[in-house]
Design an enzyme around this catalytic site. Structure first.
Site, short mmCIF file in Angstrom:
data_model
loop_
_atom_site.label_atom_id
_atom_site.label_comp_id
_atom_site.label_asym_id
_atom_site.label_seq_id
_atom_site.Cartn_x
_atom_site.Cartn_y
_atom_site.Cartn_z
N ASP A 54 2.44 1.87 3.33
CA ASP A 54 3.43 0.91 3.85
C ASP A 54 4.82 1.37 3.46
OD1 ASP A 54 1.18 -0.62 4.37
OD2 ASP A 54 1.42 -1.85 2.57
N HIS A 76 0.88 -1.17 0.00
CA HIS A 76 0.00 0.00 0.00
C HIS A 76 0.92 1.22 0.00
CE1 HIS A 76 -2.39 -2.99 2.34
NE2 HIS A 76 -3.45 -2.43 1.78
N ASP A 91 -10.88 -12.06 10.33
CA ASP A 91 -9.84 -12.19 9.31
C ASP A 91 -8.50 -12.46 9.98
OD1 ASP A 91 -8.99 -12.02 6.70
OD2 ASP A 91 -8.92 -9.83 6.65
N GLU A 130 -8.78 -13.65 -2.01
CA GLU A 130 -8.09 -14.01 -0.76
C GLU A 130 -8.78 -15.18 -0.10
OE1 GLU A 130 -6.79 -10.93 2.08
OE2 GLU A 130 -7.43 -12.31 3.67
C1 XLS Z 1 -7.65 -6.61 4.15
C2 XLS Z 1 -7.19 -6.81 2.80
C3 XLS Z 1 -6.06 -5.91 2.35
C4 XLS Z 1 -5.89 -5.93 0.87
C5 XLS Z 1 -5.08 -4.81 0.32
O1 XLS Z 1 -8.41 -7.38 4.71
O2 XLS Z 1 -6.84 -8.16 2.65
O3 XLS Z 1 -4.87 -6.21 3.00
O4 XLS Z 1 -5.33 -7.14 0.43
O5 XLS Z 1 -5.60 -3.59 0.68
CA CA Z 2 -7.51 -10.83 5.07
CA CA Z 3 -5.91 -9.26 0.99
#
Ligand code: XLS
Ligand code: CA
Ligand code: CA
Length: 448
Positions: free
Chosen positions: A112, A109, A315, A276
């Site tokens: 980061d 990001h 998460d 993801e």
């Molecule tokens: C958060 C997301 C984030 C994205 C990128 O839950 O996974 O990390 O991958 O902004």
């Molecule tokens: Ca995640």
């Molecule tokens: Ca992610």
């Protein structure tokens, strides 16, 4: 093979380049299965898997959670100078880690990489400076950027949304970050740019104009796409679905929802989906389901490789370690033709009590080995047609005759109904699920 990055200071002393030692090795800092140069079907493991290190979890997060402060100390956070100097040290640490791990990609990001300044202009300046340094390190090592993104969810100004904020005053600030992050991605040769809508959703419908917010999101995404293309960006734009957290309901709920949204707004030519594993779990789906769904619609793009905990609803972003899950995932990915712009980004964090620098290496090594094993099992299952021959036979009644006619839309309802007597009594045909599950295990039991 990439060159090792040697900054002025070594941040991970005592760890050299991680190499492949084979399944019998007891060395925790060696690959047991990931053998970068090993070829499968004309491509090396490295080319198939395209591993990326996530900058935020690996070099920024320090174990802070709702119940306690940081537990993991990053030596690059300490030292002379302000936040820009710390970001420079962090960049060196990141490139040292990535090259020692022999990963080829990374993802970040904007925030980061570089700290937010006191004005948007200062933030852009900070980012441009770190991008310049990152470009030098990429050139020196051969490490590449898989994708970039903008953190338009962390700052309190985004608490009511970023591109979907009810207050227009927020949108220019979102645009300045996204524009700068797209510029950074282009400057670093990134093959993708990701949108994860952290605050693009609602906490309550009592205060939300849902229809208007979704329109605003589509308008904003089209603007970002047009900007990127006008600057020569040839890579993929990704949407990353997540059903909830931090909002109660996120507009990018899951693959099917995102696909509908992209198609409804004519964005499906430029946008692909970044899937993801943990978000699939939160949406009540299997990782394999989300991957297969994206592949089936020609929208598969990239993967955030991690795992959740099926017994809780948040998460956890743990490193992937289930060979069964990686096998099913790689089957779906290979079915879709493999990665083009995308890759396997470890959007995963070590636990907050994993406080040794070696833990970060071991976590990635485990994830890379798990996906390498999944790749081998999956490519053999596909090559042997171990499952596909069954599936093909299962649908063979649609390959010719009336079945084929139906598929082409050549029969109307009355015509189909008229065949009922002719087809008569349909027998019972086994779905053979248990046999097929045993077949998958057989491949996992015969890995070499
Ligand atoms: C958060 C997301 C984030 C994205 C990128 O839950 O996974 O990390 O991958 O902004
Ligand atoms: Ca995640
Ligand atoms: Ca992610």
């Amino acid at each position: 093979m990439t060159k090792l990055f040697k900054g002025e200071r070594e941040y991970f002393p005592g760890v050299g380049r991680i190499s492949y030692e084979g399944p019998k090795s007891d060395n925790p800092l060696a690959f047991k299965y990931y053998d970068a140069g090993r070829k499968l079907g004309g491509k090396t493991m490295a080319e198939h898997l395209r591993f990326a290190v996530a900058y935020w979890h690996s070099f920024c997060a320090d174990g802070t959670d709702q119940f306690g402060t940081g537990t993991i100390e990053h030596p690059w956070d300490k030292g002379l100078g302000g936040p820009v100097a710390a970001a420079e040290r962090k960049l060196d640490a990141a490139f040292e880690f990535i090259t020692k791990l022999s990963a080829e990609y990374y993802c970040f990001h904007d925030r980061d990489l570089a700290p937010e300044g006191s004005t948007p202009a200062e933030s852009e300046k900070n980012l441009a400076h770190l991008v310049e340094l990152a470009a030098e390190r990429q050139k020196a090592t051969g490490v590449k950027l898989l994708w970039g993104t903008a953190n338009v969810f962390g700052n309190p100004r985004f608490m009511n949304g970023a591109a979907t904020n009810p207050d227009f005053a927020v949108l220019p600030l979102v645009a300045s970050q996204v524009k700068a992050a797209i510029d950074a991605t282009i400057a670093l040769g990134g093959s993708g740019y990701t949108f994860w809508g952290g605050r693009e959703g609602y906490m309550s419908l009592l205060n939300t104009d849902l229809a208007r917010e979704k329109e605003h999101l589509a308008t904003f995404l089209a603007m970002a796409r047009d900007y990127g293309r006008s600057r020569g960006f040839k890579g993929a734009f990704y949407i990353e679905p997540k059903p909830m957290e931090p909002t109660k309901h996120q507009y990018d709920f899951d693959v099917e929802t995102v696909a509908g949204f992209l198609r409804a707004h004519g964005l499906d030519k430029d946008f692909r989906i970044n899937i993801e594993a943990n978000h699939a779990e939160l949406a009540g789906h299997d990782f394999q389901h989300e991957l297969e769904t994206a592949v089936s619609m020609g929208l598969f793009g990239s993967v955030d490789a991690n795992r959740g905990d099926p017994r809780n609803g948040w998460d956890t972003d743990q490193f992937p370690n289930s060979l069964y899950e990686t096998t099913l995932a790689m089957m779906a990915i290979l079915k879709g033709g493999g990665f083009t712009t995308g890759g396997l980004n470890f959007d995963a964090k070590i636990r907050r009590n994993s406080v040794d620098p070696a833990d970060l290496f071991e976590a990635h090594i485990g994830g890379m080995d798990a996906f390498a094993a999944g790749l081998v099992a999956a490519s053999r299952i596909i090559e042997d047609k171990a499952l596909s021959s069954f599936i093909q036979a299962r649908y063979s009644s649609f390959d010719s005759g009336e079945g084929a006619k139906f598929e082409k839309g050549g029969i109307d309802l009355a015509g189909l109904a008229a065949m009922a007597n002719e087809y008569g009594k349909v027998g019972r045909t086994s779905g053979r699920q248990e046999r097929l599950e045993n077949i998958v295990n057989k491949y996992l039991l015969n890995l070499d």
